[in-house]
Write a protein that holds these residues in place. Structure first.
Motif, PDB file in Angstrom:
ATOM      1  N   PHE A   2       0.813  -1.218   0.000  1.00 43.45           N
ATOM      2  CA  PHE A   2       0.000   0.000   0.000  1.00 43.45           C
ATOM      3  C   PHE A   2       0.846   1.267   0.000  1.00 43.45           C
ATOM      4  O   PHE A   2       0.353   2.353  -0.296  1.00 43.45           O
ATOM      5  N   HIS A   3       2.119   1.133   0.343  1.00 44.50           N
ATOM      6  CA  HIS A   3       3.024   2.282   0.313  1.00 44.50           C
ATOM      7  C   HIS A   3       4.350   1.799  -0.247  1.00 44.50           C
ATOM      8  O   HIS A   3       4.970   0.883   0.307  1.00 44.50           O
ATOM      9  N   GLY A   4       4.759   2.395  -1.340  1.00 49.62           N
ATOM     10  CA  GLY A   4       6.019   2.016  -1.953  1.00 49.62           C
ATOM     11  C   GLY A   4       6.876   3.229  -2.232  1.00 49.62           C
ATOM     12  O   GLY A   4       6.377   4.253  -2.710  1.00 49.62           O
ATOM     13  N   LYS A   5       8.152   3.120  -1.906  1.00 48.43           N
ATOM     14  CA  LYS A   5       9.090   4.211  -2.162  1.00 48.43           C
ATOM     15  C   LYS A   5      10.274   3.670  -2.943  1.00 48.43           C
ATOM     16  O   LYS A   5      10.916   2.698  -2.524  1.00 48.43           O
ATOM     17  N   LEU A   6      10.562   4.299  -4.068  1.00 47.55           N
ATOM     18  CA  LEU A   6      11.695   3.927  -4.901  1.00 47.55           C
ATOM     19  C   LEU A   6      12.836   4.912  -4.682  1.00 47.55           C
ATOM     20  O   LEU A   6      12.655   6.125  -4.828  1.00 47.55           O
ATOM     21  N   HIS A   7      14.000   4.377  -4.340  1.00 52.67           N
ATOM     22  CA  HIS A   7      15.208   5.181  -4.162  1.00 52.67           C
ATOM     23  C   HIS A   7      16.052   4.962  -5.418  1.00 52.67           C
ATOM     24  O   HIS A   7      16.822   4.001  -5.506  1.00 52.67           O
ATOM     25  N   PHE A   8      15.883   5.836  -6.386  1.00 54.04           N
ATOM     26  CA  PHE A   8      16.506   5.614  -7.686  1.00 54.04           C
ATOM     27  C   PHE A   8      18.032   5.648  -7.613  1.00 54.04           C
ATOM     28  O   PHE A   8      18.707   4.841  -8.250  1.00 54.04           O
ATOM     29  N   SER A   9      18.573   6.576  -6.852  1.00 51.26           N
ATOM     30  CA  SER A   9      20.025   6.728  -6.822  1.00 51.26           C
ATOM     31  C   SER A   9      20.715   5.543  -6.168  1.00 51.26           C
ATOM     32  O   SER A   9      21.824   5.159  -6.566  1.00 51.26           O
ATOM     33  N   SER A  10      20.087   4.952  -5.157  1.00 53.50           N
ATOM     34  CA  SER A  10      20.705   3.817  -4.463  1.00 53.50           C
ATOM     35  C   SER A  10      20.121   2.479  -4.900  1.00 53.50           C
ATOM     36  O   SER A  10      20.459   1.442  -4.331  1.00 53.50           O
TER      37      SER A  10
ATOM     38  N   ARG B  61      12.944  11.404 -13.252  1.00 55.91           N
ATOM     39  CA  ARG B  61      14.295  10.897 -13.022  1.00 55.91           C
ATOM     40  C   ARG B  61      15.235  11.319 -14.151  1.00 55.91           C
ATOM     41  O   ARG B  61      16.406  11.644 -13.911  1.00 55.91           O
ATOM     42  N   PHE B  62      14.732  11.325 -15.380  1.00 58.30           N
ATOM     43  CA  PHE B  62      15.585  11.596 -16.542  1.00 58.30           C
ATOM     44  C   PHE B  62      15.361  12.977 -17.147  1.00 58.30           C
ATOM     45  O   PHE B  62      15.856  13.264 -18.237  1.00 58.30           O
ATOM     46  N   MET B  63      14.639  13.860 -16.460  1.00 57.40           N
ATOM     47  CA  MET B  63      14.251  15.120 -17.088  1.00 57.40           C
ATOM     48  C   MET B  63      15.417  16.084 -17.272  1.00 57.40           C
ATOM     49  O   MET B  63      15.389  16.953 -18.144  1.00 57.40           O
ATOM     50  N   ASP B  64      16.479  15.958 -16.470  1.00 56.25           N
ATOM     51  CA  ASP B  64      17.577  16.914 -16.539  1.00 56.25           C
ATOM     52  C   ASP B  64      18.791  16.280 -15.875  1.00 56.25           C
ATOM     53  O   ASP B  64      18.649  15.448 -14.964  1.00 56.25           O
ATOM     54  N   GLU B  65      19.967  16.663 -16.309  1.00 51.80           N
ATOM     55  CA  GLU B  65      21.180  16.081 -15.739  1.00 51.80           C
ATOM     56  C   GLU B  65      21.551  16.688 -14.386  1.00 51.80           C
ATOM     57  O   GLU B  65      22.324  16.107 -13.636  1.00 51.80           O
ATOM     58  N   ASN B  66      21.021  17.869 -14.093  1.00 54.38           N
ATOM     59  CA  ASN B  66      21.308  18.512 -12.806  1.00 54.38           C
ATOM     60  C   ASN B  66      20.138  18.393 -11.830  1.00 54.38           C
ATOM     61  O   ASN B  66      20.334  18.131 -10.641  1.00 54.38           O
ATOM     62  N   ILE B  67      18.945  18.631 -12.332  1.00 59.58           N
ATOM     63  CA  ILE B  67      17.747  18.556 -11.490  1.00 59.58           C
ATOM     64  C   ILE B  67      16.992  17.291 -11.870  1.00 59.58           C
ATOM     65  O   ILE B  67      16.467  17.182 -12.984  1.00 59.58           O
ATOM     66  N   TYR B  68      16.951  16.344 -10.968  1.00 62.45           N
ATOM     67  CA  TYR B  68      16.335  15.050 -11.271  1.00 62.45           C
ATOM     68  C   TYR B  68      15.800  14.427  -9.982  1.00 62.45           C
ATOM     69  O   TYR B  68      16.177  14.814  -8.865  1.00 62.45           O
ATOM     70  N   LEU B  69      14.932  13.462 -10.155  1.00 68.21           N
ATOM     71  CA  LEU B  69      14.299  12.800  -9.017  1.00 68.21           C
ATOM     72  C   LEU B  69      15.263  11.796  -8.385  1.00 68.21           C
ATOM     73  O   LEU B  69      15.831  10.946  -9.074  1.00 68.21           O
ATOM     74  N   ARG B  70      15.435  11.907  -7.071  1.00 74.10           N
ATOM     75  CA  ARG B  70      16.246  10.925  -6.348  1.00 74.10           C
ATOM     76  C   ARG B  70      15.386   9.798  -5.791  1.00 74.10           C
ATOM     77  O   ARG B  70      15.791   8.642  -5.766  1.00 74.10           O
ATOM     78  N   SER B  71      14.188  10.151  -5.304  1.00 73.71           N
ATOM     79  CA  SER B  71      13.286   9.126  -4.780  1.00 73.71           C
ATOM     80  C   SER B  71      11.853   9.587  -4.960  1.00 73.71           C
ATOM     81  O   SER B  71      11.563  10.790  -4.974  1.00 73.71           O
ATOM     82  N   GLY B  72      10.963   8.614  -5.105  1.00 73.25           N
ATOM     83  CA  GLY B  72       9.544   8.907  -5.237  1.00 73.25           C
ATOM     84  C   GLY B  72       8.731   7.851  -4.515  1.00 73.25           C
ATOM     85  O   GLY B  72       9.109   6.671  -4.495  1.00 73.25           O
ATOM     86  N   SER B  73       7.623   8.260  -3.905  1.00 77.89           N
ATOM     87  CA  SER B  73       6.799   7.316  -3.154  1.00 77.89           C
ATOM     88  C   SER B  73       5.327   7.561  -3.443  1.00 77.89           C
ATOM     89  O   SER B  73       4.922   8.653  -3.850  1.00 77.89           O
ATOM     90  N   LEU B  74       4.534   6.519  -3.211  1.00 76.16           N
ATOM     91  CA  LEU B  74       3.082   6.611  -3.343  1.00 76.16           C
ATOM     92  C   LEU B  74       2.438   5.811  -2.232  1.00 76.16           C
ATOM     93  O   LEU B  74       2.800   4.651  -1.999  1.00 76.16           O
ATOM     94  N   ASN B  75       1.488   6.441  -1.537  1.00 77.24           N
ATOM     95  CA  ASN B  75       0.645   5.751  -0.563  1.00 77.24           C
ATOM     96  C   ASN B  75      -0.757   5.710  -1.148  1.00 77.24           C
ATOM     97  O   ASN B  75      -1.373   6.756  -1.374  1.00 77.24           O
TER      98      ASN B  75
END
Length: 325
Positions: A200-208, A266-280
């Protein structure tokens, strides 16, 4: 503190103030009659403490806020507190200013290091002249609060992160992680775990390259999946099949869209990008943390209405507009 949280706290304080004021005012007359006999005052407090719901200490102060009695506790008298000067304690400010009854803000107690409150009741003689004060300390854990569950407002919340990270934002670039290289397969696995396996709650840590999951069958413990777990679709076999909850805030057919948007961020920009995202799925809140260390919490439908230009072009991903906390 948010306005909604302040409102809940203020309501609890109002309820407590009414209860505690009623309890302490009953002791004014006996204390006045015994004034300033220390032994007599302590006997009154010893008798009164068991009737004072959740009281930790009772004590009497003179007009200068110096203690006339020992601290009376459930374990007995604590004479080392006799003569203690409490004038500079924050909870005395309103009483010394003339309030007949005051209830302190919550503070961390000196000894137990726990959230506590102090109530101060003014004691006057028959002509209304100040004699001193009756003090009562309470451990917040023991107080008879209504314990209503605070409801988090479903609104967009921005939080600024570490200024050092924001300051060096354009000196860094995204480095492709293991998860980045197989992101489509991993996102499909996470969506499947949510749709049919009780997550019911998932968090993806893209960088790690890891994920943190909470399941309806065991909601008080989270599971951590590393890259090897996430890259293997057979991981689904480790989790029992569960139907998608009827009371979820986000429709099942929009869950995959949320995670596809994570991919785009995550891939929108080389400097500003998503490190983690979650959904409950129960409250429908999406959580985001960007490379600039800016964090956002927002309802899923608001999230899906935002374009990539919104996050990059306005600086919202880093809370650069000053609206973050």
């Amino acid at each position: 503190m948010s306005t909604a949280l302040k409102t809940v706290v203020a309501r609890q304080r109002m309820l407590l103030q009414g209860r505690l004021a009623t309890s302490l005012i009953r002791l004014v007359e006996p204390c006045r009659a015994a004034w300033p006999d220390r032994a007599a005052l302590e006997r009154i407090l010893v008798t009164a403490l068991p009737t004072l719901a959740s009281g930790k200490y009772l004590y009497v102060l003179d007009r200068d806020a110096r203690q006339l009695t020992a601290n009376v506790s459930p374990q007995g008298l604590l004479p080392e507190h006799w003569g203690r000067d409490r004038r500079e304690r924050p909870y005395m400010a309103e009483a010394l200013a003339g309030e007949r009854f005051s209830l302190s803000p919550v503070y961390i107690s000196r000894n137990a290091r726990r959230p506590s409150l102090t109530a101060i009741q003014r004691i006057e003689d028959e002509e209304g002249a100040l004699l001193g004060y009756l003090g009562a300390d309470f451990d917040l854990r023991e107080l008879p609060l209504t314990r209503e569950l605070y409801e988090q407002p479903e609104q967009w919340l921005q939080l600024k992160g570490d200024p050092a990270i924001r300051g060096g934002l354009f000196d860094q670039q995204r480095v492709e992680s293991l998860m980045d290289g197989h992101i489509d397969e991993i996102l499909a696995l996470i969506v499947e775990l949510i749709a049919a396996h009780g997550v019911f709650h998932g968090k993806l840590h893209f960088s790690s390259s890891r994920a943190t999951l909470w399941l309806v069958d065991d909601p008080f413990r989270f599971r951590i999946l590393d890259y090897e777990d996430l890259a293997d679709p057979g991981t689904c076999l480790a989790y029992p099949q569960r139907p998608y909850p009827l009371d979820a805030a986000i429709p099942l057919d929009r869950v995959a869209e949320v995670f596809r948007t994570f991919r785009a961020l995550r891939f929108m920009d080389e400097n500003i990008y998503l490190r983690s995202g979650s959904l409950n799925i129960y409250n429908g809140i999406v959580g985001l943390n960007f490379s600039c260390d800016g964090s956002h919490y927002m309802p899923w439908d608001d999230f899906l209405h935002k374009s990539l230009d919104f996050w990059i072009g306005t600086g919202e991903s880093c809370a650069l507009d000053g609206g973050g906390a």
